[in-house]
Scaffold this active site. Structure first.
Site, PDB file in Angstrom:
ATOM      1  N   ASP A  82       5.787   1.215 -21.719  1.00 24.12           N
ATOM      2  CA  ASP A  82       6.794   2.122 -22.275  1.00 24.12           C
ATOM      3  C   ASP A  82       7.130   1.685 -23.705  1.00 24.12           C
ATOM      4  O   ASP A  82       7.468   0.520 -23.946  1.00 24.12           O
ATOM      5  CB  ASP A  82       8.050   2.034 -21.375  1.00 24.12           C
ATOM      6  CG  ASP A  82       9.053   3.126 -21.654  1.00 24.12           C
ATOM      7  OD1 ASP A  82       8.650   4.204 -22.138  1.00 24.12           O
ATOM      8  OD2 ASP A  82      10.248   2.911 -21.364  1.00 24.12           O
ATOM      9  N   HIS A 178      17.814   8.551 -25.241  1.00 25.58           N
ATOM     10  CA  HIS A 178      17.874   7.480 -24.245  1.00 25.58           C
ATOM     11  C   HIS A 178      19.318   7.123 -23.898  1.00 25.58           C
ATOM     12  O   HIS A 178      20.219   7.346 -24.694  1.00 25.58           O
ATOM     13  CB  HIS A 178      17.163   6.231 -24.778  1.00 25.58           C
ATOM     14  CG  HIS A 178      15.683   6.415 -24.907  1.00 25.58           C
ATOM     15  ND1 HIS A 178      15.046   6.500 -26.117  1.00 25.58           N
ATOM     16  CD2 HIS A 178      14.721   6.537 -23.962  1.00 25.58           C
ATOM     17  CE1 HIS A 178      13.751   6.671 -25.908  1.00 25.58           C
ATOM     18  NE2 HIS A 178      13.523   6.701 -24.615  1.00 25.58           N
ATOM     19  N   GLY A 210      13.983  10.044 -22.177  1.00 30.78           N
ATOM     20  CA  GLY A 210      15.438  10.262 -22.119  1.00 30.78           C
ATOM     21  C   GLY A 210      15.809  11.330 -21.116  1.00 30.78           C
ATOM     22  O   GLY A 210      16.703  12.145 -21.347  1.00 30.78           O
ATOM     23  N   SER A 212      16.957  11.076 -17.914  1.00 30.18           N
ATOM     24  CA  SER A 212      17.905  10.814 -16.826  1.00 30.18           C
ATOM     25  C   SER A 212      19.004  11.870 -16.813  1.00 30.18           C
ATOM     26  O   SER A 212      19.414  12.378 -17.858  1.00 30.18           O
ATOM     27  CB  SER A 212      18.541   9.420 -16.991  1.00 30.18           C
ATOM     28  OG  SER A 212      17.664   8.429 -16.502  1.00 30.18           O
TER      29      SER A 212
END
Ligand code: G3H
Ligand code: 13P
Ligand code: ZN
Length: 307
Positions: A82, A178, A210, A212
């Site tokens: 990542d 993020h 990003g 979530s």
């Protein structure tokens, strides 16, 4: 099953569903994620950041992931770097057995981003490893580089970038960021831009960082037991679902796992002050990660049953 790369996963998923890419930092998070994939019969991307390597050491993480492939032989698992920030790091993890890497040159001038991405592709492809590039900037912190202004991905530049680098997938900026504080007001993503990029790059797997949702019930539970996560806000799940039908094949999730762990540990410690066995609260945290990931696979990414 030994580790796989993501080419076939994305080909099967394109336009229909997305594969979750979950950040793993320790055994409990990894086990929670893998248990979910096993139960949901879902393909899985485990991703490792620079922060995860600094925290746990690459060798420990790789051995844990090797154990996961033995524990979950029917789950196709890819291991992905990542936000790789240099050619040397990408090379190191490819040599260590990663099946996919991201080279994040998004903070660089366009031509330098092309140059470093192409160099990584030239090392990765002959070794059977796939590469994710990034064009456009997410607001917030990307691997310790703070960006105060979002620069959304330009569809025309995206075509040139992909042609010149031969990347296998592309991370795009359409309004996500993020962390736990993604939107000050109403959540908004630029779906028209996503549609335009997908139209100009037909079939190219697109990646949403990003992503979530900063699940309100986890934030509320953490706050109930002493956290201070006031204005935390994520990407609404229906927006993630919509994006997976438009070319987003990989959905990156880290913050929601952090919230699952933190809310659960806080709750356990508050409710059982006499307890001092870490297995009690870390075990509960692992269960909480599993439930969150199962929910994502089934209700948001639509990848249950696709292993
Ligand atoms: O993209 C950022 C990920 O959430 C990883 O964060 O470097 O703190 O592990 P980290
Ligand atoms: P979140 O912070 O929304 O979980 O995003 C994680 C991510 O994009 C990792 O690359
Ligand atoms: Zn990211």
């Amino acid at each position: 099953m030994s580790l796989v790369q993501t080419k076939d996963m994305f080909k099967k998923a394109y336009g229909k569903y997305a594969v979750g890419a979950f950040n793993v930092n320790n055994m409990e998070i990894l086990q929670g994620v893998v248990e979910a994939a096993k139960e949901e019969k879902a393909p899985l991307i485990l991703q490792i950041s620079k922060g995860a390597r600094n925290y746990a050491k690459l060798v420990y993480l790789m051995k844990l992931i090797e154990a996961a492939t033995i524990d979950a032989p029917d789950v196709p698992i890819a291991v992905h770097l990542d936000h790789g920030d240099s050619f040397e790091l990408c090379k190191e993890v490819i040599d260590a057995g990663f099946t996919s890497v991201m080279i994040d040159g998004s903070h660089l001038p366009f031509n330098e981003n092309i140059a470093i991405t192409k160099k990584v592709v030239e090392y990765a492809h002959p070794r059977g490893v796939v590469v994710e590039g990034e064009l456009g900037k997410l607001i917030g912190i990307e691997e310790h580089v703070v960006s105060t202004e979002a620069v959304y991905t330009d569809p025309v530049a995206a075509v040139e970038f992909v042609e010149k680098t031969s990347v296998d997938s592309l991370a795009i900026a359409i309004g996500t960021s993020h962390g736990a504080y993604k939107f000050k007001g109403e959540a908004k993503l630029d779906f028209e831009r996503l549609q335009e990029i997908a139209k100009r790059l037909p079939g190219l797997p697109l990646v949403l960082h990003g992503a979530s949702s900063v699940l309100p019930e986890l934030v509320q539970k953490a706050n109930q037991y002493g956290a201070r996560l006031g204005d935390a806000k994520g990407v609404p799940e229906d927006m993630i679902r919509k994006s997976t039908k438009m070319g987003i094949c990989k959905v990156n999730i880290d913050t929601d796992l952090r919230l699952a762990v933190t809310s659960s540990v806080r709750e356990q410690i508050a409710l059982h002050p006499e307890e001092f066995d870490p297995r009690k609260y870390l075990g509960a945290a692992r269960d909480s990660v599993r439930e969150v990931v199962k929910h994502k696979m089934k209700e948001v990414l639509d990848c249950s049953g696709q292993a």
